[in-house]
Design a protein around this motif. Structure first.
Motif, mmCIF file in Angstrom:
data_model
loop_
_atom_site.group_PDB
_atom_site.id
_atom_site.type_symbol
_atom_site.label_atom_id
_atom_site.label_comp_id
_atom_site.label_asym_id
_atom_site.label_seq_id
_atom_site.Cartn_x
_atom_site.Cartn_y
_atom_site.Cartn_z
ATOM 1 N N VAL A 1 0.851 -1.187 0.000
ATOM 2 C CA VAL A 1 0.000 0.000 0.000
ATOM 3 C C VAL A 1 0.890 1.241 0.000
ATOM 4 O O VAL A 1 2.070 1.169 0.313
ATOM 5 C CB VAL A 1 -0.955 0.028 1.227
ATOM 6 N N ASN B 1 1.409 5.536 1.123
ATOM 7 C CA ASN B 1 1.411 6.226 2.425
ATOM 8 C C ASN B 1 0.029 6.710 2.855
ATOM 9 O O ASN B 1 -0.113 7.261 3.942
ATOM 10 C CB ASN B 1 2.423 7.374 2.437
ATOM 11 N N GLN B 2 -0.985 6.474 2.029
ATOM 12 C CA GLN B 2 -2.370 6.777 2.402
ATOM 13 C C GLN B 2 -3.160 5.486 2.643
ATOM 14 O O GLN B 2 -4.389 5.514 2.732
ATOM 15 C CB GLN B 2 -3.042 7.607 1.298
ATOM 16 N N ASP B 3 -2.459 4.366 2.706
ATOM 17 C CA ASP B 3 -3.060 3.042 2.897
ATOM 18 C C ASP B 3 -3.896 2.575 1.713
ATOM 19 O O ASP B 3 -4.721 1.674 1.831
ATOM 20 C CB ASP B 3 -3.896 2.966 4.179
ATOM 21 N N SER C 1 -1.194 -6.242 4.618
ATOM 22 C CA SER C 1 -0.625 -5.211 3.752
ATOM 23 C C SER C 1 0.483 -4.478 4.503
ATOM 24 O O SER C 1 0.501 -4.466 5.733
ATOM 25 C CB SER C 1 -1.706 -4.204 3.352
ATOM 26 N N PRO D 1 3.576 -0.949 3.873
ATOM 27 C CA PRO D 1 4.077 0.088 2.966
ATOM 28 C C PRO D 1 4.987 -0.508 1.903
ATOM 29 O O PRO D 1 5.874 -1.309 2.210
ATOM 30 C CB PRO D 1 4.871 1.012 3.900
ATOM 31 N N THR E 1 -3.912 -2.526 11.278
ATOM 32 C CA THR E 1 -4.859 -1.420 11.159
ATOM 33 C C THR E 1 -5.775 -1.656 9.964
ATOM 34 O O THR E 1 -5.309 -1.912 8.848
ATOM 35 C CB THR E 1 -4.092 -0.094 10.961
ATOM 36 N N ILE F 1 -7.785 -1.025 6.817
ATOM 37 C CA ILE F 1 -7.622 -0.038 5.738
ATOM 38 C C ILE F 1 -8.744 -0.130 4.709
ATOM 39 O O ILE F 1 -8.621 0.392 3.603
ATOM 40 C CB ILE F 1 -6.239 -0.178 5.062
ATOM 41 N N GLY G 1 -5.387 -5.957 7.091
ATOM 42 C CA GLY G 1 -5.121 -4.524 7.146
ATOM 43 C C GLY G 1 -3.642 -4.263 6.971
ATOM 44 O O GLY G 1 -2.904 -5.128 6.490
ATOM 45 N N ARG G 2 -3.202 -3.057 7.379
ATOM 46 C CA ARG G 2 -1.786 -2.685 7.263
ATOM 47 C C ARG G 2 -1.059 -3.021 8.550
ATOM 48 O O ARG G 2 -1.541 -2.756 9.636
ATOM 49 C CB ARG G 2 -1.637 -1.195 6.969
ATOM 50 N N ASP H 1 1.029 -2.715 11.676
ATOM 51 C CA ASP H 1 1.033 -1.515 12.516
ATOM 52 C C ASP H 1 2.013 -1.693 13.661
ATOM 53 O O ASP H 1 1.808 -2.512 14.550
ATOM 54 C CB ASP H 1 -0.377 -1.268 13.063
#
Length: 119
Positions: free
Chosen positions: A11, A13-15, A30, A32, A91, A93, A107-108, A110
């Motif tokens: 992803v 930087n805005q997810d 997911s 960065p 997190t 997303i 999610g991302r 974290d």
């Protein structure tokens, strides 16, 4: 898509899912993967850095989170349990990817939320 393989997608930087990244029900998490500073190997400029994008940039974030979770529990967790802890602390997303709900894993990854969930 193998059970014994932890599937990671990228992803920005805005997810938001990276344009080049895979998605689907087999994605576990997911991370960065867009515009990540990375060392340049060998003949391309040893000792130098560049900005790169790719799932290959995302995977080390997840690997390190799993390793940290495993170390935090003094090796008492199996690799699968350590990975499940990271997945559980991810997190959500979905709001940034409304058409891909549940297609980008849990999610991302974290690092600010407690990763120390055993399962």
């Amino acid at each position: 898509a193998y059970d014994e393989v932890y599937s990671v997608t990228a992803v920005d930087n805005q997810d938001v899912k990276a344009t080049f990244a895979s998605f689907g029900e087999t994605v576990d998490i997911s991370a960065p993967g867009v515009d990540i500073i990375s060392p340049i190997p060998g003949t391309f400029g040893a000792g130098k850095y560049a900005v790169a994008s790719g799932s290959s940039m995302a995977t080390p974030f997840v690997s390190s989170a799993i390793a940290l979770n495993h170390a935090r529990w003094n090796g008492l967790l199996s690799p699968r349990e350590a990975a499940a802890g990271v997945t559980g602390a991810a997190t959500n997303i979905d709001a940034a990817n409304p058409l891909l709900s549940s297609m980008l894993g849990s999610g991302r990854v974290d690092f600010e939320r407690p990763l120390w969930i055993a399962w």
